[in-house]
Design a protein around this motif. Sequence first.
Motif, PDB file in Angstrom:
ATOM      1  N   GLY A  22       0.818  -1.217   0.000  1.00  0.00           N
ATOM      2  CA  GLY A  22       0.000   0.000   0.000  1.00  0.00           C
ATOM      3  C   GLY A  22       0.846   1.260   0.000  1.00  0.00           C
ATOM      4  N   VAL A  23       1.916   1.242   0.769  1.00  0.00           N
ATOM      5  CA  VAL A  23       2.804   2.415   0.801  1.00  0.00           C
ATOM      6  C   VAL A  23       3.526   2.557  -0.543  1.00  0.00           C
ATOM      7  CG1 VAL A  23       4.825   3.451   1.898  1.00  0.00           C
ATOM      8  CG2 VAL A  23       3.109   2.303   3.304  1.00  0.00           C
TER       9      VAL A  23
ATOM     10  N   THR B 214       2.679   1.584  -3.476  1.00  0.00           N
ATOM     11  CA  THR B 214       1.819   1.934  -4.612  1.00  0.00           C
ATOM     12  C   THR B 214       1.139   3.290  -4.433  1.00  0.00           C
ATOM     13  OG1 THR B 214       0.093   0.571  -3.606  1.00  0.00           O
ATOM     14  CG2 THR B 214       1.348  -0.409  -5.403  1.00  0.00           C
ATOM     15  N   ASN B 215       1.344   3.939  -3.274  1.00  0.00           N
ATOM     16  CA  ASN B 215       0.733   5.248  -3.050  1.00  0.00           C
ATOM     17  C   ASN B 215       1.745   6.345  -2.767  1.00  0.00           C
ATOM     18  OD1 ASN B 215      -2.446   5.094  -2.869  1.00  0.00           O
ATOM     19  ND2 ASN B 215      -1.653   3.190  -2.019  1.00  0.00           N
ATOM     20  N   ALA B 216       3.011   5.957  -2.623  1.00  0.00           N
ATOM     21  CA  ALA B 216       4.043   6.930  -2.254  1.00  0.00           C
ATOM     22  C   ALA B 216       4.177   8.033  -3.305  1.00  0.00           C
ATOM     23  CB  ALA B 216       5.382   6.225  -2.077  1.00  0.00           C
ATOM     24  N   VAL B 217       4.477   9.220  -2.831  1.00  0.00           N
ATOM     25  CA  VAL B 217       4.815  10.340  -3.721  1.00  0.00           C
ATOM     26  C   VAL B 217       6.339  10.463  -3.761  1.00  0.00           C
ATOM     27  CG1 VAL B 217       4.633  12.838  -4.040  1.00  0.00           C
ATOM     28  CG2 VAL B 217       2.659  11.537  -3.200  1.00  0.00           C
ATOM     29  N   LEU B 218       6.969  10.269  -2.610  1.00  0.00           N
ATOM     30  CA  LEU B 218       8.423  10.321  -2.473  1.00  0.00           C
ATOM     31  C   LEU B 218       8.906   8.968  -1.953  1.00  0.00           C
ATOM     32  CD1 LEU B 218       8.643  13.769  -0.653  1.00  0.00           C
ATOM     33  CD2 LEU B 218       9.406  13.317  -3.001  1.00  0.00           C
ATOM     34  N   LEU B 219       9.911   8.419  -2.594  1.00  0.00           N
ATOM     35  CA  LEU B 219      10.371   7.103  -2.160  1.00  0.00           C
ATOM     36  C   LEU B 219      11.893   7.031  -2.138  1.00  0.00           C
ATOM     37  CD1 LEU B 219       9.085   4.464  -1.266  1.00  0.00           C
ATOM     38  CD2 LEU B 219       9.058   3.709  -3.634  1.00  0.00           C
ATOM     39  N   PRO B 220      12.504   7.389  -0.982  1.00  0.00           N
ATOM     40  CA  PRO B 220      13.958   7.245  -0.863  1.00  0.00           C
ATOM     41  C   PRO B 220      14.334   5.757  -1.000  1.00  0.00           C
ATOM     42  CG  PRO B 220      13.048   8.546   0.953  1.00  0.00           C
ATOM     43  CD  PRO B 220      11.895   7.932   0.235  1.00  0.00           C
TER      44      PRO B 220
ATOM     45  N   GLU C   2      13.990   3.468   2.145  1.00  0.00           N
ATOM     46  CA  GLU C   2      12.595   3.149   2.472  1.00  0.00           C
ATOM     47  C   GLU C   2      12.058   2.099   1.496  1.00  0.00           C
ATOM     48  OE1 GLU C   2       9.909   6.505   2.513  1.00  0.00           O
ATOM     49  OE2 GLU C   2       8.211   5.269   3.134  1.00  0.00           O
TER      50      GLU C   2
ATOM     51  N   LEU D 285      10.861  11.159  -6.286  1.00  0.00           N
ATOM     52  CA  LEU D 285       9.583  11.289  -7.001  1.00  0.00           C
ATOM     53  C   LEU D 285       9.490  10.264  -8.129  1.00  0.00           C
ATOM     54  CD1 LEU D 285       9.249  15.174  -7.407  1.00  0.00           C
ATOM     55  CD2 LEU D 285       7.506  13.687  -6.428  1.00  0.00           C
TER      56      LEU D 285
END
Lengths: 336, 336
Positions: free
Chosen positions: B257-258, B260-266, B269, B321
Motif C-alpha cells: 500500500g505504501v 503503490t501510493n508513495a509520492v516520495l520514495l527514498p 525506504e 519522485l
Amino acid sequence: MAVFNPELYAGNIITSRIRLARNLKDMPFSLDEKNAKDVVKKVNRALVKTDTFNLYFVSNLDEITLEAMKERHLISQNLIDNNVSGAALINPDESLSIMVNEEDVIREQCFMKGLMLTEAYKRLDAIDDELAKNLDIAFDENLGYLTACPTNLGTGMRASVMLFLPALTESGKIEGLIDEVSELGLTVRGLYGEGSRAEGCMYQISNEITLGISEYDIIKSVEEAVLSICRVERELEEKLYVKRELITMDKAKKAYGVLTNAVLLPYSEFLSLIAKVKLGSMLGMINISDTQALDELTVAVRPANLCVQYGRPLGDTDRDLFRAELVGKKLMKLKE
Amino acid sequence: MAVFNPELYAGNIITSRIRLARNLKDMPFSLDEKNAKDVVKKVNRALVKTDTFNLYFVSNLDEITLEAMKERHLISQNLIDNNVSGAALINPDESLSIMVNEEDVIREQCFMKGLMLTEAYKRLDAIDDELAKNLDIAFDENLGYLTACPTNLGTGMRASVMLFLPALTESGKIEGLIDEVSELGLTVRGLYGEGSRAEGCMYQISNEITLGISEYDIIKSVEEAVLSICRVERELEEKLYVKRELITMDKAKKAYGVLTNAVLLPYSEFLSLIAKVKLGSMLGMINISDTQALDELTVAVRPANLCVQYGRPLGDTDRDLFRAELVGKKLMKLKE
C-alpha cells in the motif's frame, strides 16, 4: 452572539456540544428507585412536544451497545453504572441525548457539526423549557441550578468543541496553548484519553467555570478560544504542511495506502493514519473531499461501535481484521 | 557437482556469480597505455567466437552510465577509476561481463539466476579457454593464476551467491551465522553496504580462499554454505512468518500500500518495504507471484539506474519522485 458558518475552519472544528445539568427541587441528586423511574416517565412525557425521542433503559441494553453509545458520547460511564434506573432519550439523528438518573437527575446534551455552540444551546434551551414546565427543577436565586457536583453549579452548562489540531500537535506547541487556555477558565483534553492525543490530533476544549457567568458568556469564551487556537493552527499548517507540499502529500498518500491495504488495523494505528489522510484531504492533496465522513469513520470503527456493526462481540484480532475491512472499503468509496 | 533447479529456495537465492581474475605473462598487473589498449583489442577479438559482446570504454561513458553499470555489478569502481584504458565487454542480456584493465588485466564475470555456480563457471571456463588461446595468461605451476592482489592467487576465482534472508535478519541470528561461515573460509557481506543489511535483508556469500583448492571445491563449499543457510532461514520463516500468517500478510500488504501510493520514495525506504512485499509474495500471502521481477526492480530503481531510465541526472527529490512513480506502476502491473 455570532452565528458561525459550519464550514468555518472546516476540518479543524469537528463538532460542538452543549450539556446542561438539572436536578429536582427538594429531592436528592440521586433518587430512590421509585422516584427515579417516575422521573424517566415525566421527562419522556415532557419531550413528546419537542422532538422524536427513543427511550433506552440501561438495564435493557447489553454491554457492547452501551459502550458503543458511550463512544458516540450519547451516554456517560456514570449513566451505564446505574443499571437500575439509568435511562436516555435520544433522537434519531443522535443530535440530542437526555440522560436521566446520571450523576445529576437530568443531563441534556446537544451535538452539532462545526462551531455551533449558540445554535446547540438554543435547541437545548427549548427542551429545557419543556422540562421545566413538567418537572420541578432545583434552582437557587444565588447559586443558580443546583448540581450534584459543585463544579457544575450555576448554569449547569458545559460547552465543548472538538478540534483537529495536527500542526499544533506535531510542533509540540499544543502544550503551551493548553496552559494559556486553562488560565482563561477553559480546559483542553485529548479526545480519546491522554495517550491518543498525538495519534489522532483531536482535542476537546470546554469551559471549567459554570457559576457567576451567563450561558452566552460561557459560549463566547469557548468560541473565542476556539477561533484563536484555529488561527494559530492554520498559520502553523501553512508553514509545516502547505509549504512542504510534497512531503505532506507523500505522508497522506502513504497513510491512505496503508489504510486501504491493511489486514489488521488496531485503533491507535488507524487514528494516527487517518489524521494524515484527513490533513491531506483538508489541504486538497489527496482525492478525498469529505472530511466529515472521515470524522464519522473515526467514531464508527471504535471498538464497541465496530462490534455493534458486526452484530456480536469480537476479540482483539477479529476487531482489527474487521476494522481493516471496513476502513478499506469506506476509503475506497470516498475516493470514487 | 550437483546441478540445481533454479527454483530451489526460490526467493531466498537470488543470483549466482563467478568471477575469474587473469593477468598477462611477463607483464605488470597494471599495463602501460599502449599495452592496455592492445589487450582490449585482443580480448575483443578472442571473444568474437564465444558470444555477442558490446565493447564499452570507460572514457566514452558518462558518470551516471558508469555508476548504473556498477549498480548492476557489471563493472567495478576500480575499472571506473581507470578512464584511460578501462573497458568492459558485456553481452546483451548482461549475464557476462569481461572487464579489461581493472585491478587485474582481465576480470571475467558470469551472472545467473538461482543457485547456478557450476553452470556459471562452465560458461566462464569456455570464455577463459578462448582468452588463453589468444593471450599469454600468467600462470605459475605452484601458485596457479597470478593476480594483482595475493588474496586472489591460485584459481583467481570468486564464487558468490546473493541471498534474501528476512527471518535471519529479523531474528538477529544472521550475525552468528556470519561468524560460523567465516570459519569455513567464506565471507558474508550486506549487499548494499553494511547499513542496508537490515533494510533489504540481502547478503552476498562468497569464498575467501582461492589458493590450494580447485574451482569445483570452491563452488561446493559456497553451495553447501548457501544450502545450510537457506535451510535455517526457511525453518525460521516457518516460525516467524508462516505461523503468524495474519501479521505477515498485514505487513506485506501495508508495505504494498505504501509503495503503490508513495509520492516520495527514498531508496532505503523502498528497500525495507520491498523486502516485506517479497516475503509476502514468497509465502503466497500477496497477489504477486513474480519475485524475480521484484529483485530486478530493486536494481532498476537504484539511484544511477533511475537516472539512466529518466534520461538525465536527477537531484535527490526528483529521484525520490521518479522512483515512487516507477515502483507504483510496476507493482500495480505485477498484481494484474
